[in-house]
Design an enzyme around this catalytic site. Structure first.
Site, mmCIF file in Angstrom:
data_model
loop_
_atom_site.group_PDB
_atom_site.id
_atom_site.type_symbol
_atom_site.label_atom_id
_atom_site.label_comp_id
_atom_site.label_asym_id
_atom_site.label_seq_id
_atom_site.Cartn_x
_atom_site.Cartn_y
_atom_site.Cartn_z
ATOM 1 N N HIS A 230 3.045 -3.309 -2.859
ATOM 2 C CA HIS A 230 2.735 -2.769 -1.531
ATOM 3 C C HIS A 230 1.434 -1.985 -1.565
ATOM 4 C CE1 HIS A 230 4.713 0.531 -3.681
ATOM 5 N NE2 HIS A 230 4.118 1.376 -2.841
ATOM 6 N N HIS B 195 0.037 -2.111 -5.217
ATOM 7 C CA HIS B 195 0.577 -1.631 -6.490
ATOM 8 C C HIS B 195 2.090 -1.796 -6.536
ATOM 9 C CE1 HIS B 195 0.706 1.841 -3.765
ATOM 10 N NE2 HIS B 195 1.777 2.257 -4.454
ATOM 11 N N ARG C 70 3.085 13.323 -5.572
ATOM 12 C CA ARG C 70 2.240 12.384 -4.835
ATOM 13 C C ARG C 70 1.748 12.964 -3.517
ATOM 14 N NH1 ARG C 70 3.661 6.326 -2.510
ATOM 15 N NH2 ARG C 70 3.535 7.335 -0.495
ATOM 16 N N ASP D 164 0.255 1.539 0.268
ATOM 17 C CA ASP D 164 1.061 2.611 0.856
ATOM 18 C C ASP D 164 0.959 2.671 2.379
ATOM 19 O OD1 ASP D 164 2.284 3.504 -1.461
ATOM 20 O OD2 ASP D 164 0.521 4.680 -2.032
HETATM 21 C C1 SIN Z 1 4.393 4.480 -5.505
HETATM 22 O O1 SIN Z 1 3.724 5.391 -5.017
HETATM 23 O O2 SIN Z 1 4.507 3.399 -4.961
HETATM 24 C C2 SIN Z 1 5.076 4.713 -6.840
HETATM 25 C C3 SIN Z 1 4.143 4.590 -7.980
HETATM 26 C C4 SIN Z 1 4.773 5.021 -9.266
HETATM 27 O O3 SIN Z 1 5.781 5.742 -9.260
HETATM 28 O O4 SIN Z 1 4.260 4.641 -10.327
#
Ligand code: SIN
Length: 289
Positions: free
Chosen positions: A107, A265, A280, A109
Site C-alpha cells: 500500500h 510498501h 509513526r 499510506d
Molecule cells: C506501515 O506503516 O505500513 C507499517 C510499516 C512497518 O511496520 O514496517
C-alpha cells in the site's frame, strides 16, 4: 557517496545497492536543522524516495518536531493515536500476538484520502531479532519500465481508492478474531471511495509513478470489475517485481522517511514470539495530479 557540504556541517547520502533508497548520516535529528541542511535532507528524500537515518535517539517530542520540519502533520484515520499525541501512532506487536502484523499488504499510506500524505516517518523503538523488514517498491521505476503502448493506455485512467478492504464494515479488521494490541477503528467511513489519476506526477521531481496498490485500489473508473482486475492485477505484479524492491532491515533507533507519492510498501512478519515497537507520523500531501 554524495557529500553535501553546507557551512561547517555535512550530510552524507549513501544510495542503497539496488539504486533505490539511501542512508543519510552526519545528522542529529533531535535538534532543529538549519535551512540549508533541511534542504539537503529534502533533496535526498526526493532523489531516493526512501531515506534511512541510523542512530537517531529521538524522543517523541523530537520525532514530532522533525516531522514538522518536513511539513505539516497528515491526518491518520482508523487507528487510535498515542495518548496525548494525536499525530503519533504506535505500531506495536506483542510477542504473544497471533493477528497478522500491521501493514502486511502492499500500500501507499492513506491513498484513499483526497490529499494523501506525502511522507511517512517511522522510527524503530524495539526491533525483533528476526523478521520485521519493511519492503518498498519503486513505482517511478516500475512506470518507466512499461512500454509506450501501455503508458498510453494508462495515461487517461483514474483509479478508485478505498479503505474498505482493511478498515471497512466488512473488511479484514472487522472480521478479525485474534487479539491485537493496536486499537483499530472499523468504520463505515472506510467504505467510501474516491478516485485519483492512476499515474501521478511527482510535484518535486516531475517523474511519473504508478499510484495504485492491492490494499487500497479497488477499481478503475468507467471499467467493469473484470476489466479493472485484469489491468490492476498486471500492474500489482509488475510493480512488485524484485528489480523494483528495496528491503529495509531495521536497526534499533533508526528513522525511516518514505515518499508515498512514488512508492508502495509492505511490512513483513516473521517475528512471532518477539516484541516490535515503532512510532509513526505522516506529513500532509497534495491531491495527486
Ligand atoms: C506501515 O506503516 O505500513 C507499517 C510499516 C512497518 O511496520 O514496517
Amino acid at each position: 557517496m554524495d557529500q553535501a557540504l553546507v557551512g561547517a556541517r555535512s550530510i552524507s547520502v549513501t544510495p542503497q545497492a539496488t539504486g533505490f533508497g539511501a542512508e543519510v548520516a552526519g545528522l542529529d535529528l533531535s535538534k532543529p536543522l538549519s535551512p540549508e541542511i533541511l534542504a539537503e535532507v529534502k533533496a535526498a528524500w526526493a532523489s531516493h524516495s526512501v531515506v534511512a537515518f541510523p542512530n537517531q535517539p529521538l524522543s517523541l517530542d523530537a520525532l514530532e518536531a522533525f516531522t514538522q520540519q518536513i511539513g505539516a502533520f497528515g491526518v491518520d484515520p482508523f487507528i487510535a493515536p498515542m495518548p496525548g499525541r494525536p499525530n503519533v501512532l504506535e505500531l506495536r506487536r506483542e510477542p504473544d500476538e497471533k493477528a497478522t502484523n500491521f501493514g502486511a499488504g502492499w500500500h501507499s499510506d492513506w491513498s484513499f484520502q483526497k490529499e494523501p500524505p506525502a511522507a511517512t516517518l517511522l522510527r524503530s523503538e524495539v526491533t525483533p531479532p528476526v523478521g520485521g523488514d519493511t519492503l518498498f517498491a519503486d513505482c517511478s521505476r516500475a512506470y518507466d519500465a512499461l512500454s509506450d503502448a501501455m503508458k498510453a493506455v494508462l495515461a487517461p485512467l483514474r483509479a478508485i481508492h478505498s479503505a474498505t478492504r482493511a478498515y471497512g464494515t466488512q473488511g479484514v479488521f472487522a472480521r478479525e478474531t485474534e487479539k491485537r494490541t493496536m486499537e483499530i477503528i472499523v468504520s463505515s467511513e472506510a467504505d467510501k471511495t474516491l478516485s485519483h489519476p492512476l499515474v501521478r506526477t511527482h510535484p518535486v521531481t516531475g517523474r511519473k509513478a504508478l499510484f495504485v496498490s492491492p490494499t487500497y485500489t479497488v477499481g478503475i473508473e468507467g471499467m467493469s470489475l473484470k476489466e479493472s482486475h485484469a489491468i490492476l492485477g498486471f500492474l500489482f505484479a509488475h510493480m512488485t517485481q524484485e528489480e523494483f524492491i528495496y528491503r529495509h532491515k531495521w536497526r534499533a533507533g533508526m528513522l525511516l522517511m518514505w515518499d508515498n507519492r512514488c512508492t508502495v510498501h509492505l511490512a513483513e512478519g516473521g517475528y512471532d514470539g518477539h516484541l516490535r515497537v515503532m512510532h509513526r507520523t505522516t506529513v500532509a500531501g497534495d491531491a495527486p495530479v
